[in-house]
Design an enzyme around this catalytic site. Structure first.
Site, PDB file in Angstrom:
ATOM      1  N   HIS A  71       2.685   2.183  -4.922  1.00  0.00           N
ATOM      2  CA  HIS A  71       2.189   2.217  -6.189  1.00  0.00           C
ATOM      3  C   HIS A  71       1.678   0.759  -6.782  1.00  0.00           C
ATOM      4  O   HIS A  71       0.964   0.575  -7.427  1.00  0.00           O
ATOM      5  CB  HIS A  71       3.272   2.804  -7.300  1.00  0.00           C
ATOM      6  CG  HIS A  71       3.345   4.347  -6.755  1.00  0.00           C
ATOM      7  ND1 HIS A  71       2.700   5.203  -7.629  1.00  0.00           N
ATOM      8  CD2 HIS A  71       4.081   4.942  -5.872  1.00  0.00           C
ATOM      9  CE1 HIS A  71       2.993   6.354  -6.956  1.00  0.00           C
ATOM     10  NE2 HIS A  71       3.940   6.124  -6.059  1.00  0.00           N
TER      11      HIS A  71
ATOM     12  N   ASP B 158       0.281   4.809 -14.130  1.00  0.00           N
ATOM     13  CA  ASP B 158       0.194   5.354 -12.763  1.00  0.00           C
ATOM     14  C   ASP B 158       0.545   6.880 -12.869  1.00  0.00           C
ATOM     15  O   ASP B 158       0.943   7.234 -13.830  1.00  0.00           O
ATOM     16  CB  ASP B 158       1.847   4.731 -12.140  1.00  0.00           C
ATOM     17  CG  ASP B 158       1.948   4.998 -10.674  1.00  0.00           C
ATOM     18  OD1 ASP B 158       2.275   4.203 -10.071  1.00  0.00           O
ATOM     19  OD2 ASP B 158       1.829   6.216 -10.462  1.00  0.00           O
TER      20      ASP B 158
HETATM   21 BR1  BUP Z   1       6.064  -2.061   5.825  1.00  0.00          BR
HETATM   22  C1  BUP Z   1       4.778  -3.342   4.996  1.00  0.00           C
HETATM   23  N1  BUP Z   1       3.660  -5.350   4.846  1.00  0.00           N
HETATM   24  O1  BUP Z   1       5.738  -5.071   6.344  1.00  0.00           O
HETATM   25  P1  BUP Z   1       1.627   2.439   1.701  1.00  0.00           P
HETATM   26  C2  BUP Z   1       3.869  -2.871   4.206  1.00  0.00           C
HETATM   27  N2  BUP Z   1       2.802  -3.671   3.604  1.00  0.00           N
HETATM   28  O2  BUP Z   1       1.940  -5.529   3.580  1.00  0.00           O
HETATM   29  P2  BUP Z   1       4.412   3.348   1.496  1.00  0.00           P
HETATM   30  C3  BUP Z   1       2.753  -4.741   3.887  1.00  0.00           C
HETATM   31  O3  BUP Z   1       2.828  -2.147   1.765  1.00  0.00           O
HETATM   32  P3  BUP Z   1       3.962   5.499  -0.084  1.00  0.00           P
HETATM   33  C4  BUP Z   1       4.495  -4.538   5.522  1.00  0.00           C
HETATM   34  O4  BUP Z   1      -0.174  -3.087   3.514  1.00  0.00           O
HETATM   35  C5  BUP Z   1       0.488  -1.246   1.838  1.00  0.00           C
HETATM   36  O5  BUP Z   1      -0.210  -2.014   0.859  1.00  0.00           O
HETATM   37  C6  BUP Z   1       0.941  -2.176   3.078  1.00  0.00           C
HETATM   38  O6  BUP Z   1       2.006   1.151   1.210  1.00  0.00           O
HETATM   39  C7  BUP Z   1       2.369  -3.058   2.445  1.00  0.00           C
HETATM   40  O7  BUP Z   1       2.915   2.988   2.345  1.00  0.00           O
HETATM   41  C8  BUP Z   1       2.037  -1.125   1.322  1.00  0.00           C
HETATM   42  O8  BUP Z   1       0.727   2.392   2.769  1.00  0.00           O
HETATM   43  C9  BUP Z   1       2.592   0.060   1.706  1.00  0.00           C
HETATM   44  O9  BUP Z   1       0.899   3.351   0.531  1.00  0.00           O
HETATM   45  O10 BUP Z   1       4.194   4.005   0.307  1.00  0.00           O
HETATM   46  O11 BUP Z   1       5.125   1.922   0.921  1.00  0.00           O
HETATM   47  O12 BUP Z   1       5.090   3.981   2.591  1.00  0.00           O
HETATM   48  O13 BUP Z   1       5.458   6.276   0.334  1.00  0.00           O
HETATM   49  O14 BUP Z   1       3.728   5.497  -1.438  1.00  0.00           O
HETATM   50  O15 BUP Z   1       2.982   5.912   0.688  1.00  0.00           O
END
Ligand code: BUP
Length: 461
Positions: A18, A114
């Site tokens: 988020h 959000d």
């Molecule tokens: Br792990 C990791 N580095 O090592 P998502 C994640 N990220 O930059 P999530 C990093 O966190 P939800 C790491 O690039 C993305 O922007 C990644 O968001 C960054 O999955 C973010 O992909 C992760 O939406 O959240 O965190 O599981 O459960 O809300 O989908």
């Protein structure tokens, strides 16, 4: 509010999934679209990653201001065993009345809340006559599902009884519906249904997608086929970090993996990450290790072993099995640390992304034109994996996806699939063309750019 610069207040909820799109929106609005921006923060954040990310945003963008929201006392024991991020959503939802006094004298032009907080925040904004928009942090497919789900439940005695056919969009298979939503009394279901019902009361909905990837869903929402009287939809994605110096930020912070990537051949590396929120089972970690080694490809693997990063103390060597790290030295780079994923995906050595399909990860892969081998696990991830497969960004082996931890995919099967996808020129070309469309739509003059411009115009009025 300075001169005729609109002042937009952003209200993210908890979790990197988020916070990341909100911070990218903050930068896009304040740098490219001439807005003053404030971000509402609840401190301390749930995870250390959020805290670092928020600080990074404020350090890099002095024009973005922080507004602190102090939560009302909240007794978490009401929800034993609940996900810590859902608990924070609930605590924020119950503290929504505190937003009135916090926002009233800010001279704000609009609030962007959000989705997780929408139903409780919209009425507060209305009370203080502040236009209220929602940022939907997942796919447009999921947005259409969220908007339609309350109607679906009304016609099905309040339960999920099968696939959900979203009018004007497509059918979401029962198995792809987030697990929690099968239980009408689940905390998440109550929040999700309330938010879906009240979306129509927002002044507009911003969604982090782009027309070329999800035209069906975006069009159906705009035409009112999903829900009558749906407010304007602004597809503003894929929100990316603007002016990212390729690999430099990560290198400056001493991250060896960027140097390691520099040494790998172009489009050869398999990047593996299952996101920041939920660890995979130890047995599956072991099989993945076997599969990556046997694929023969270089790999960069971010391993997580807990729900909240602050608690993660398991040793890598213990997680991966005896001798693994020694054996793959040279072939693989394994880390438990946070990596700058957006920068990683932009690196020319990356050839494939094995992803849990958190929506930000999908949009980052799209923005870089990197093919995705979708391995969704829970929440909206299966719906997102469907978008990946439909939109030509990658492939999804549906039988690998699991909500429970009982089915383990063997290392042998993983190795075979990785080799096959890496060798598939069609997959690579399609992903590259999604990447071209993503860049074009987000850039000056593209559909997403124009959508954001229109949103800002409305804030100015
Ligand atoms: Br792990 C990791 N580095 O090592 P998502 C994640 N990220 O930059 P999530 C990093 O966190 P939800 C790491 O690039 C993305 O922007 C990644 O968001 C960054 O999955 C973010 O992909 C992760 O939406 O959240 O965190 O599981 O459960 O809300 O989908």
């Amino acid at each position: 509010r300075t001169g005729d610069r609109p002042h937009v207040i952003l209200l993210p909820s908890a979790g990197m999934g988020h916070l990341v799109p909100f911070s990218r929106l903050a930068v896009a609005l304040s740098s490219g679209h001439g807005c003053d921006v404030s971000v509402v923060a609840v401190l301390p954040t749930v995870s250390a990653a959020e805290s670092r990310h928020l600080q990074g945003l404020l350090d890099a963008s002095p024009a973005v201001r922080r507004l602190d929201l102090h939560l009302a006392p909240f007794d978490e024991s009401e929800f034993p065993g609940a996900d810590p991020f859902f608990l924070r959503f609930e605590a924020m939802r119950r503290s929504a009345p505190l937003l009135g006094p916090l926002l009233a004298d800010t001279g704000a032009s609009a609030l962007v809340t959000d989705i997780a907080l929408a139903s409780v925040v919209i009425p507060v904004a209305k009370e203080i006559h502040l236009p209220c928009y929602v940022l939907f942090t997942a796919s447009a497919a999921m947005l259409s599902f969220c908007a339609y789900f309350p109607t679906y439940l009304d016609t099905n005695a309040g339960r999920v009884v099968g696939d959900v056919d979203i009018p004007g969009v497509y059918r979401i298979p029962k198995a792809s519906i987030p697990q929690a939503l099968h239980d009408p009394n689940h905390l998440f279901t109550r929040q999700f249904v309330a938010n879906g019902q009240d979306l129509a009361k927002a002044d507009g909905v911003l969604v982090n997608t782009f027309d070329a990837l999800e035209l069906e869903a975006v069009t159906a929402l705009r035409q009112g086929s999903v829900a009558a009287g749906f407010p304007p939809v602004f597809s503003v994605g894929p929100l990316v970090t603007v002016n990212l110096p390729a690999g430099e930020a990560a290198k400056e912070s001493g991250n060896d993996y960027m140097y390691w990537l520099d040494a790998q051949p172009a489009q050869s590396v398999v990047y593996v990450s299952f996101g920041s929120r939920k660890a995979i089972s130890r047995d599956q970690v072991r099989e993945l290790a076997i599969g990556l080694e046997a694929s023969g490809q270089p790999f960069l693997w971010v391993v997580k072993s807990t729900v909240v990063d602050r608690d993660d103390s398991a040793e890598l060597s213990e997680l991966l099995g005896e001798g693994f790290l020694e054996r793959v030295q040279g072939q693989g780079f394994v880390t438990k640390a946070w990596v700058e994923q957006e920068e990683v995906l932009k690196h020319e050595s990356i050839g494939l992304f094995i992803s849990h399909c958190g929506w930000n990860s999908v949009t980052e892969a799209a923005a870089s034109g990197v093919p995705v081998l979708a391995w969704p696990r829970f929440g909206d991830q299966r719906v997102n994996a469907g978008v990946v497969a439909r939109g030509g960004l990658g492939v999804w082996v549906e039988r690998w996806s699991w909500e429970g931890e009982e089915d383990v995919v063997s290392g042998e099967e993983i190795a075979e699939k990785v080799k096959a996808v890496m060798a598939d020129e069609t997959v690579r070309k399609k992903a590259a063309s999604v990447g071209e469309a993503a860049v074009k739509e987000f850039a000056d003059g593209g559909t997403s750019y124009r959508s954001l411009t229109e949103f800002v115009r409305r804030c100015r009025d």
